[in-house]
Design a protein around this motif. Structure first.
Motif, PDB file in Angstrom:
ATOM      1  N   LEU A  28       0.831  -1.201   0.000  1.00 23.04           N
ATOM      2  CA  LEU A  28       0.000   0.000   0.000  1.00 23.04           C
ATOM      3  C   LEU A  28       0.868   1.256   0.000  1.00 23.04           C
ATOM      4  CD1 LEU A  28      -3.163   0.470   0.188  1.00 23.04           C
ATOM      5  CD2 LEU A  28      -2.765   0.988   2.597  1.00 23.04           C
ATOM      6  N   VAL A  29       1.831   1.335   0.928  1.00 19.62           N
ATOM      7  CA  VAL A  29       2.686   2.519   0.988  1.00 19.62           C
ATOM      8  C   VAL A  29       3.663   2.552  -0.185  1.00 19.62           C
ATOM      9  CG1 VAL A  29       2.476   2.703   3.492  1.00 19.62           C
ATOM     10  CG2 VAL A  29       4.379   1.398   2.523  1.00 19.62           C
ATOM     11  N   PHE A  30       4.024   1.378  -0.702  1.00 22.20           N
ATOM     12  CA  PHE A  30       4.883   1.309  -1.883  1.00 22.20           C
ATOM     13  C   PHE A  30       4.193   1.988  -3.069  1.00 22.20           C
ATOM     14  CE2 PHE A  30       7.565  -1.829  -4.629  1.00 22.20           C
ATOM     15  CZ  PHE A  30       8.397  -0.789  -4.975  1.00 22.20           C
ATOM     16  N   GLY A  31       2.895   1.728  -3.224  1.00 20.32           N
ATOM     17  CA  GLY A  31       2.133   2.347  -4.304  1.00 20.32           C
ATOM     18  C   GLY A  31       2.079   3.856  -4.184  1.00 20.32           C
ATOM     19  N   PHE A  32       1.941   4.352  -2.952  1.00 18.11           N
ATOM     20  CA  PHE A  32       1.952   5.800  -2.749  1.00 18.11           C
ATOM     21  C   PHE A  32       3.298   6.394  -3.152  1.00 18.11           C
ATOM     22  CE2 PHE A  32      -1.530   5.189   0.535  1.00 18.11           C
ATOM     23  CZ  PHE A  32      -2.475   5.920  -0.174  1.00 18.11           C
ATOM     24  N   SER A  33       4.382   5.792  -2.680  1.00 19.95           N
ATOM     25  CA  SER A  33       5.707   6.349  -2.940  1.00 19.95           C
ATOM     26  C   SER A  33       6.051   6.343  -4.423  1.00 19.95           C
ATOM     27  CB  SER A  33       6.768   5.565  -2.158  1.00 19.95           C
ATOM     28  OG  SER A  33       6.908   4.249  -2.662  1.00 19.95           O
ATOM     29  N   GLU A  34       5.570   5.334  -5.153  1.00 16.54           N
ATOM     30  CA  GLU A  34       5.884   5.208  -6.571  1.00 16.54           C
ATOM     31  C   GLU A  34       5.074   6.159  -7.447  1.00 16.54           C
ATOM     32  OE1 GLU A  34       7.575   3.033  -9.049  1.00 16.54           O
ATOM     33  OE2 GLU A  34       9.027   3.178  -7.433  1.00 16.54           O
ATOM     34  N   ASN A  35       3.824   6.441  -7.064  1.00 12.82           N
ATOM     35  CA  ASN A  35       2.898   7.047  -8.018  1.00 12.82           C
ATOM     36  C   ASN A  35       2.396   8.434  -7.657  1.00 12.82           C
ATOM     37  OD1 ASN A  35       2.674   4.757  -9.961  1.00 12.82           O
ATOM     38  ND2 ASN A  35       2.026   3.697  -8.105  1.00 12.82           N
ATOM     39  N   ILE A  36       3.022   9.060  -6.663  1.00 12.81           N
ATOM     40  CA  ILE A  36       2.739  10.472  -6.426  1.00 12.81           C
ATOM     41  C   ILE A  36       3.595  11.348  -7.340  1.00 12.81           C
ATOM     42  CG2 ILE A  36       1.932  10.227  -4.047  1.00 12.81           C
ATOM     43  CD1 ILE A  36       4.741  10.853  -3.087  1.00 12.81           C
ATOM     44  N   LYS A  37       4.534  10.727  -8.041  1.00 14.40           N
ATOM     45  CA  LYS A  37       5.432  11.519  -8.885  1.00 14.40           C
ATOM     46  C   LYS A  37       4.751  12.052 -10.137  1.00 14.40           C
ATOM     47  CE  LYS A  37       7.532   7.589 -11.381  1.00 14.40           C
ATOM     48  NZ  LYS A  37       7.064   6.461 -10.582  1.00 14.40           N
ATOM     49  N   GLY A  38       3.682  11.381 -10.608  1.00 18.83           N
ATOM     50  CA  GLY A  38       3.015  11.818 -11.832  1.00 18.83           C
ATOM     51  C   GLY A  38       2.593  13.277 -11.786  1.00 18.83           C
ATOM     52  N   PRO A  39       1.763  13.684 -10.804  1.00 25.98           N
ATOM     53  CA  PRO A  39       1.369  15.098 -10.712  1.00 25.98           C
ATOM     54  C   PRO A  39       2.521  16.010 -10.279  1.00 25.98           C
ATOM     55  CG  PRO A  39      -0.181  13.669  -9.544  1.00 25.98           C
ATOM     56  CD  PRO A  39       1.017  12.840  -9.865  1.00 25.98           C
ATOM     57  N   ALA A  40       3.519  15.464  -9.592  1.00 23.88           N
ATOM     58  CA  ALA A  40       4.601  16.300  -9.072  1.00 23.88           C
ATOM     59  C   ALA A  40       5.630  16.670 -10.136  1.00 23.88           C
ATOM     60  CB  ALA A  40       5.294  15.589  -7.907  1.00 23.88           C
ATOM     61  N   ILE A  41       5.848  15.789 -11.110  1.00 25.02           N
ATOM     62  CA  ILE A  41       6.918  16.009 -12.092  1.00 25.02           C
ATOM     63  C   ILE A  41       6.780  17.325 -12.862  1.00 25.02           C
ATOM     64  CG2 ILE A  41       7.733  15.162 -14.349  1.00 25.02           C
ATOM     65  CD1 ILE A  41       7.889  12.389 -13.160  1.00 25.02           C
ATOM     66  N   LEU A 184       5.354  10.084   2.253  1.00 24.14           N
ATOM     67  CA  LEU A 184       6.396   9.113   2.603  1.00 24.14           C
ATOM     68  C   LEU A 184       6.422   8.806   4.098  1.00 24.14           C
ATOM     69  CD1 LEU A 184       9.361  10.174   0.274  1.00 24.14           C
ATOM     70  CD2 LEU A 184       7.778   8.274   0.000  1.00 24.14           C
ATOM     71  N   SER A 185       5.875   9.708   4.909  1.00 24.05           N
ATOM     72  CA  SER A 185       5.803   9.422   6.347  1.00 24.05           C
ATOM     73  C   SER A 185       4.829   8.292   6.647  1.00 24.05           C
ATOM     74  CB  SER A 185       5.389  10.679   7.129  1.00 24.05           C
ATOM     75  OG  SER A 185       4.068  11.079   6.776  1.00 24.05           O
ATOM     76  N   LEU A 186       3.981   7.945   5.684  1.00 21.38           N
ATOM     77  CA  LEU A 186       3.079   6.800   5.857  1.00 21.38           C
ATOM     78  C   LEU A 186       3.860   5.492   5.992  1.00 21.38           C
ATOM     79  CD1 LEU A 186       0.306   7.646   3.207  1.00 21.38           C
ATOM     80  CD2 LEU A 186       0.155   7.917   5.688  1.00 21.38           C
ATOM     81  N   CYS A 187       5.120   5.501   5.555  1.00 22.23           N
ATOM     82  CA  CYS A 187       5.943   4.294   5.659  1.00 22.23           C
ATOM     83  C   CYS A 187       6.239   3.921   7.104  1.00 22.23           C
ATOM     84  CB  CYS A 187       7.254   4.486   4.889  1.00 22.23           C
ATOM     85  SG  CYS A 187       7.049   4.634   3.097  1.00 22.23           S
ATOM     86  N   LEU A 188       5.961   4.831   8.038  1.00 20.91           N
ATOM     87  CA  LEU A 188       6.133   4.512   9.449  1.00 20.91           C
ATOM     88  C   LEU A 188       5.094   3.492   9.929  1.00 20.91           C
ATOM     89  CD1 LEU A 188       6.794   8.096  10.875  1.00 20.91           C
ATOM     90  CD2 LEU A 188       8.479   6.266  10.632  1.00 20.91           C
TER      91      LEU A 188
END
Length: 418
Positions: A28-41, A184-188
């Motif tokens: 779940l957190v892996f998906g967040f870390s990988e795919n928030i980059k689309g809107p950020a780029i 990324l703090s969700l990884c805690l």
């Protein structure tokens, strides 16, 4: 009725073992870390004044961090256990969010992003090895189910990222830096069940384990690497470039572009949830052939048709979804006594392919943008550049299907089809 009889009659309480929670929340957190980059780029590109080739180089550089982590995490896991590897992965990803926030220059940002991908790579290997050890029954379904959680977070990640970047906190906009810290703090969270989990160990004795040199000599292993690499290039490239493509070529708003990426991941998520059962029924190789072909055809058609065919990218998500978990299930079934080495070696070489793939897509977009800009103007040039890049992504998925056909025929001849 005595006490023993009562204990026999009383139904056993069902519960989810902690390793299952680590796998599900981890993805779940892996998906967040990988795919928030689309809107950020696009915003990162604007803030640092970099072009598409530099974005491609950034993603390729990050993939090197992923590759570096893949190269040592297998050894780390074998020596010190999955628990330590998982804790280090989650912790480094959390720390990377802080580093990204304080990155004021492109160089420091690149290093911070590189560090985040080291955490991603460690988590990729640790979760894959743990899943292979835990999911011994209905492997295809359970692998797809665990990766469903990756698809679930990937679906909401673009919308959440867009919303968070526009939030105002303490009188200022959160922006992409603050968004990365929060996400990324969700990884805690998955660190808690990791600490209290008792993970299964590799039950194979040293004599029973398949040496890496034996695995490398197996022709099927190299086709598996090719299949996985092409499928992951298509998956990650779609996540990384789709928002940029829609915003700059079709002038979609940031919200609409992020929503389209979320639709892609919604179909991606449903594909992993629903197609796992089909994968177990029709076989791993047949699934890879069919679904990767669907992904490739849908991506190319969506690109050629134009803005009215964008919905076909969602269909591509359904086809791309089962590739990674199905290959992991194939590895677990084909190399049960050498799964640690098989996963580490396969994912490491996949990382090399993803590095090259990211660089090539950025280079293709930049080359065709410049070529068509000189002939028809900057706006058409940019659109044609992105279209060329997405046709390449579609071709990767089609080649994944072709490689699966070749492997299927090879396994048929040896009577080893799974």
């Amino acid at each position: 009725m005595n006490i023993e009889t009562v204990q026999q009659v009383r139904p056993k309480r069902k519960y989810i073992p902690l390793p299952f929670l680590v796998i599900f929340i981890g993805y779940l957190v892996f998906g967040f870390s990988e795919n928030i980059k689309g809107p950020a780029i696009p915003r990162i590109q604007t803030d640092f004044a970099i072009d598409e080739l530099q974005i491609g180089m950034l993603l390729a550089f990050n993939s090197l961090g992923f590759l570096l982590a893949c190269s040592f995490t297998g050894v780390l896991t074998s020596r010190y256990g999955i628990k330590l590897s998982s804790l280090l992965a989650f912790g480094s990803m959390t720390a990377a969010g802080v580093f990204i926030y304080y990155s004021s220059h492109y160089f420091t940002f690149s290093l911070s992003y590189f560090f985040m991908y080291i955490g991603n790579g460690m988590l990729e290997i640790a979760l894959a090895i743990l899943a292979a050890r835990v999911f011994t029954k209905n492997t295809g379904f359970m692998m797809n189910l665990s990766h469903f959680f990756y698809g679930l977070s990937s679906t909401v990640a673009p919308i959440m990222a867009t919303g968070l970047m526009g939030m105002h906190v303490f009188g200022g906009e959160l922006g992409w830096r603050g968004m990365y810290v929060l996400m990324l703090s969700l990884c805690l969270i998955p660190m808690i069940p990791t600490i209290f989990s008792k993970f299964p160990e590799n039950n194979a004795t040293v004599e029973e384990r398949i040496p890496l040199k034996v695995y490398i000599k197996d022709p099927a292993a190299w086709f598996i690497i090719i299949i996985l690499s092409l499928g992951v290039i298509a998956e990650l490239s779609m996540a990384g470039w789709l928002v940029n493509f829609l915003e700059k070529s079709y002038h979609w708003s940031s919200t609409a572009s992020s929503a389209m990426l979320s639709v892609f991941f919604l179909c991606f998520m449903l594909g992993r949830l629903l197609l796992g059962v089909i994968t177990d029924k029709i076989g791993f190789m047949t699934s890879l052939i069919i679904f990767s072909a669907i992904a490739g055809i849908a991506t190319i058609l969506a690109t050629l048709i134009g803005s009215s065919g964008v919905w076909l990218f969602a269909l591509a998500g359904i086809g791309i979804a089962p590739i990674y978990p199905t290959v992991m299930a194939l590895l677990a079934k084909r190399y049960p006594n050498g799964i640690d080495a098989a996963i580490s070696f396969t994912v490491t070489l996949m990382g090399i392919a993803v590095v090259l793939g990211n660089f090539m897509i950025g280079a293709i977009i930049d080359f065709f943008k410049e070529w068509f800009s000189s002939l028809h103007g900057a706006e058409i040039g940019l659109t044609r550049g992105f279209q060329a890049g997405f046709i390449f992504i579609g071709l990767c998925a089609l080649l994944c299907s072709v490689a699966s056909v070749i492997l299927y025929r090879y396994l048929q001849r040896k009577n080893e089809v799974i």
